[in-house]
Motif scaffolding. Sequence first.
Motif, PDB file in Angstrom:
ATOM      1  N   ARG A 294       0.828  -1.216   0.000  1.00 45.28           N
ATOM      2  CA  ARG A 294       0.000   0.000   0.000  1.00 45.28           C
ATOM      3  C   ARG A 294       0.857   1.258   0.000  1.00 45.28           C
TER       4      ARG A 294
ATOM      5  N   THR B  34      -4.427   3.996   1.368  1.00 44.07           N
ATOM      6  CA  THR B  34      -5.046   3.341   0.209  1.00 44.07           C
ATOM      7  C   THR B  34      -5.676   4.335  -0.758  1.00 44.07           C
ATOM      8  N   GLU B  35      -6.036   5.507  -0.267  1.00 44.72           N
ATOM      9  CA  GLU B  35      -6.700   6.479  -1.128  1.00 44.72           C
ATOM     10  C   GLU B  35      -5.732   7.127  -2.123  1.00 44.72           C
TER      11      GLU B  35
ATOM     12  N   ALA C 210      -6.246   6.890  -5.925  1.00 43.71           N
ATOM     13  CA  ALA C 210      -7.446   7.631  -6.328  1.00 43.71           C
ATOM     14  C   ALA C 210      -7.128   9.112  -6.464  1.00 43.71           C
TER      15      ALA C 210
ATOM     16  N   THR D  22      -7.326  11.802  -9.719  1.00 42.24           N
ATOM     17  CA  THR D  22      -8.008  13.096  -9.661  1.00 42.24           C
ATOM     18  C   THR D  22      -7.059  14.222 -10.064  1.00 42.24           C
TER      19      THR D  22
ATOM     20  N   ARG E 161     -14.166   5.475 -14.578  1.00 41.52           N
ATOM     21  CA  ARG E 161     -14.168   5.574 -13.104  1.00 41.52           C
ATOM     22  C   ARG E 161     -15.381   4.859 -12.504  1.00 41.52           C
TER      23      ARG E 161
ATOM     24  N   GLU F  35     -14.983  11.571 -11.204  1.00 43.60           N
ATOM     25  CA  GLU F  35     -13.536  11.801 -11.245  1.00 43.60           C
ATOM     26  C   GLU F  35     -12.933  12.235  -9.920  1.00 43.60           C
ATOM     27  N   TYR F  36     -13.758  12.778  -9.024  1.00 46.28           N
ATOM     28  CA  TYR F  36     -13.228  13.289  -7.747  1.00 46.28           C
ATOM     29  C   TYR F  36     -13.701  12.481  -6.542  1.00 46.28           C
TER      30      TYR F  36
ATOM     31  N   THR G 245     -13.744   7.896  -7.452  1.00 46.12           N
ATOM     32  CA  THR G 245     -12.385   7.373  -7.599  1.00 46.12           C
ATOM     33  C   THR G 245     -11.910   6.616  -6.364  1.00 46.12           C
ATOM     34  N   GLU G 246     -12.498   6.915  -5.233  1.00 44.77           N
ATOM     35  CA  GLU G 246     -12.040   6.267  -3.996  1.00 44.77           C
ATOM     36  C   GLU G 246     -12.487   4.803  -3.901  1.00 44.77           C
TER      37      GLU G 246
ATOM     38  N   ALA H 126      -9.978   1.909  -3.575  1.00 42.39           N
ATOM     39  CA  ALA H 126      -9.286   1.958  -2.288  1.00 42.39           C
ATOM     40  C   ALA H 126     -10.144   1.334  -1.195  1.00 42.39           C
TER      41      ALA H 126
ATOM     42  N   LEU I  83     -10.086  -2.443  -1.310  1.00 43.49           N
ATOM     43  CA  LEU I  83      -8.892  -3.011  -0.677  1.00 43.49           C
ATOM     44  C   LEU I  83      -9.039  -3.031   0.839  1.00 43.49           C
TER      45      LEU I  83
END
Lengths: 591, 591
Positions: A491, A566-567, A570, A574, B491, B562-563, B566-567, B570, B573
């Motif tokens: 990670r 982990t983010e 992402a 962006t 995304r 896109e903002y 996107t997470e 993560a 996981l």
Amino acid sequence: MTYRAPVSDMLATMRHVAGLDRLIADGLAPELEGGVAEAVLDEAAKFATDVIAPLNRVGDLNGSKLKDGAVTTPPGWKEAYKAWAEAGWNALPAPEAYGGQGLPTLLQSACIEMWNSAAFAFALGPLLTVGAIEALYAHGSDHLKETYLAKLVSGEWMGTMNLTEPQAGSDLNALRSKAERQPDGTYRITGQKIFITYGEHDLTENIVHLVLARLPDAPPGTRGISLFLVPKYLVNADGSLGAHNDLRCSGIEHKLGIHASPTCSMAFGDKGGAIGWLIGEENRGLACMFTMMNNARLNVALQGVAIAERAYQQALAFAHERKQGATLDAPKGAPMSPIIVHPDVRRMLMDMRAKTQGARAISYQVAEALDRSHRETDEVRRKAASERAAILTPIAKAYATDIGIDVASTGVQVHGGMGFVEETGAAQHLRDARIAAIYEGTNGIQAIDLVTRKLPLSGGEAVKALIAEMRGIVGEVERANNPGFGHAATRLGAAVDALERATQWMLATLGTSQADALAGATPYLKLFALAQGGTGLAKKALATRSEAEGTGDLATARFYAEYIATEAPALELTVTEGAGAIADAAAVFAA
Amino acid sequence: MTYRAPVSDMLATMRHVAGLDRLIADGLAPELEGGVAEAVLDEAAKFATDVIAPLNRVGDLNGSKLKDGAVTTPPGWKEAYKAWAEAGWNALPAPEAYGGQGLPTLLQSACIEMWNSAAFAFALGPLLTVGAIEALYAHGSDHLKETYLAKLVSGEWMGTMNLTEPQAGSDLNALRSKAERQPDGTYRITGQKIFITYGEHDLTENIVHLVLARLPDAPPGTRGISLFLVPKYLVNADGSLGAHNDLRCSGIEHKLGIHASPTCSMAFGDKGGAIGWLIGEENRGLACMFTMMNNARLNVALQGVAIAERAYQQALAFAHERKQGATLDAPKGAPMSPIIVHPDVRRMLMDMRAKTQGARAISYQVAEALDRSHRETDEVRRKAASERAAILTPIAKAYATDIGIDVASTGVQVHGGMGFVEETGAAQHLRDARIAAIYEGTNGIQAIDLVTRKLPLSGGEAVKALIAEMRGIVGEVERANNPGFGHAATRLGAAVDALERATQWMLATLGTSQADALAGATPYLKLFALAQGGTGLAKKALATRSEAEGTGDLATARFYAEYIATEAPALELTVTEGAGAIADAAAVFAA
């Protein structure tokens, strides 16, 4: 629930993440040899718990009050401030020539965190004094230094910063306050300032205002701003207090939090002009301000860490006490367990703990870099340290204050319904925390500063050095081959990869489209913080594990890597592919 | 800054995301044919702006006050409530047999959002009445219905829910309030309740309390809880009010927000026992509670949407007015621009807008599913709708209330220093928003509900149907081949993939290790919300684009993808590989 300073984590972070051990080994902090840091922190911790922490709720409930131009602080505050200053805490980082102890910023930072955890609104005042001492020491005339510095260092007087005006907040170009030269070399200051923290109060006999204003012939914009020292009471030649200067507090704000910290509107020159003295050169006031900017922003970062730590301690104690629900494997009819046994409550508390310690790791690294930037004798190393501090400062300020709000909000959540009741105290932390993301440059301004001014330092080499250092830590985690790290190596490696690619994109895009770069500034800053914080905690865990002292450090580093860092990928997406969405927003908001 | 209901987005979300058009086409909402929904929303919008919105700050400043057992609401509240009830708004969703209008939950949901945007603390009271009406209608005896329902439906009386006791919050097993059978068929209720919203007030002449209590011979735990109707004033045979029942408000809480909503401690039976009537069967009180649970949780989700919308509108207006800094391409010395031109401010406002509309999309989908679950004649389709509502309800409740806090906090940030000053009003939204993540089942409880009770519905097929629907939308976005969607297809596709894998992991892990599943419950819920919200906004953009009415919808869907969405990878996981870190936390907190 009172506050206990986390001395052990503070020391581990100072030694293993920020590099206090190396600083001492390099001969750059001789005054901390032989366990001095430990001794100082233990004393500070005791003072924070015994004297300052009890002020926190009293201050929130009573607030500071304005009546007939005079501000009264809450019951007990004046006495506590006096005791604190007399114990020498105000003088800790100040120059020895003026009665200070000249101790490293790194040690001071841990103390600042403690004061702010104990009572944010109380600790805020002295931070302004620190700024005033720095500006005066670096740029003041001998006369001004002789007259004011010793009393500011001892804490007998306090200092303020008067920047903001109604039309000039983030943009100081619009500043209007005026200064007119007088034949005797002084200036007459007139103008209205707002949001002046501790602009008026009863903690000290005199208040030393630093005020930004324009000379009549000054060029427009920020190149025409000068800095002046404007005392509440003029000082006679023998050091005694003279006449009241032509300035007054015309109002204080009713705020969401930090009720005890008086946020003043200040009127200068109602009767013709307050008497002021120039600090530094005319029209160079902003440069003087920048002298203290790094330290001030670090100090606000420490406020973010501080409020998060306080909120974490309170939530943790509550979760150990409050009983609701049985454990998953309990037999039917089993008694209720403390809520800390529930996986989701553990997740919340680990989230609070990991974010707090991650922000501490970044903030203390800034402090060490500042120390090294002042103390290194080799010019190349001084510059490297200075650039390191410059890059990490906006990251620390924005990230630590963002997680301060976030952690305080989670603290309310852990308390359930009790968290929404003011009596519990959890809600106060959320209210208090909210300001730190705004003042001393909003967090959006920090992101712009990082991207436009800091990334390009040394042609991008400074930021690359930081990334290489993170990569080295990831390698160590891999090689440690410790199952307790879980997926941390993967990670964190992904986070550093993401940061590296996003950095390359940023450096390239700054030259081609500043608007695109700025659209990604805030997510980029967060990405940087996740990689820096995650590797910082891993570094601590590697060190304390071998010393067999940090059972919690490994689990915390793992949690940060698996739940928070982990983010990072992402955020990279962006940053590198999100500018179009912001460009599209123009049409949305045009209507 | 007042509030203007976003009727256009509400209608677009109702029609194209929640499926109002299809509901009407299916003949399931005949009363909304011919533009009735539009007409109702326009009227509600007018009432919300003209009558309710002005109460918001008055309510915050004055609060509700307790004196000698009586609670006084803020100036103007009583009159506004009377006007609101007399206009028929309280009766909107209620059964026609008792004077209600029986209109769909979907329409009611948009109205509830409006009332809560206008004044959260005001709108909260009637939501409790709605719950009381539902429980009474579904489980009350004919006598109780005849005596109470019409007056609750008209709003002449209000209702409350008395669940929580000091030792029994999330865990109702620990409930201690007692009910003793009387020869006349009534019960004597004794016990202390806390956190009773609008437990006492002056808005209506009578208050109808629904109270959970135990019979002497009840089995332990939640299978021994019964539900009682306990009016403040007993009702004579002719419908007039009789004696004051043996109950009183013993205190109200000093809270972070919703100051005008009296949060009461209630004492039942100080003088021997309050007279109560059983609702439903003995020991089946919890089942009666569950009747209204879905609606109540949806309503709290709508509060999250509502406060986010209000905060967004206020921040947007401020960003158009406040001038600081020039645009990037402005010549030197150019005048300052409204801050909305700055990329990072646009990013904050788009973030607020996208989160608000995404949460609205999810919440209105719950409402439609509830309507369909009641109105579908085909049993298979009823069940599918019912399961859809069951799955989406905890997601809506937790996500919408989380983003309510988040968006309100960003709203403060957009205001800069002014946001921290209470006079501005931005801070109130943050304070008010904080409760919604806590009450009606904390958001942690929602995540547990989603994972343990909802995912397994129909052997996992119900959740798979939702995912298939999302995948269909992603395909449509791909095929639309519209550059305005930016990277949205990729995304959102990644988000749905992540959700699908995490769902498979969850379903498998529930059977092998519940602790591991619960460790990931909250990140799993958020992952679900990102996919659901992101595809919901894409669906709306696809529909409104072809109707050439929604210039903003495309940009908002793109931004969300896109903002925000996107997470999702993560979170996957964290869900699938994060349980070990929570297990390790046990040792950290054992100390």
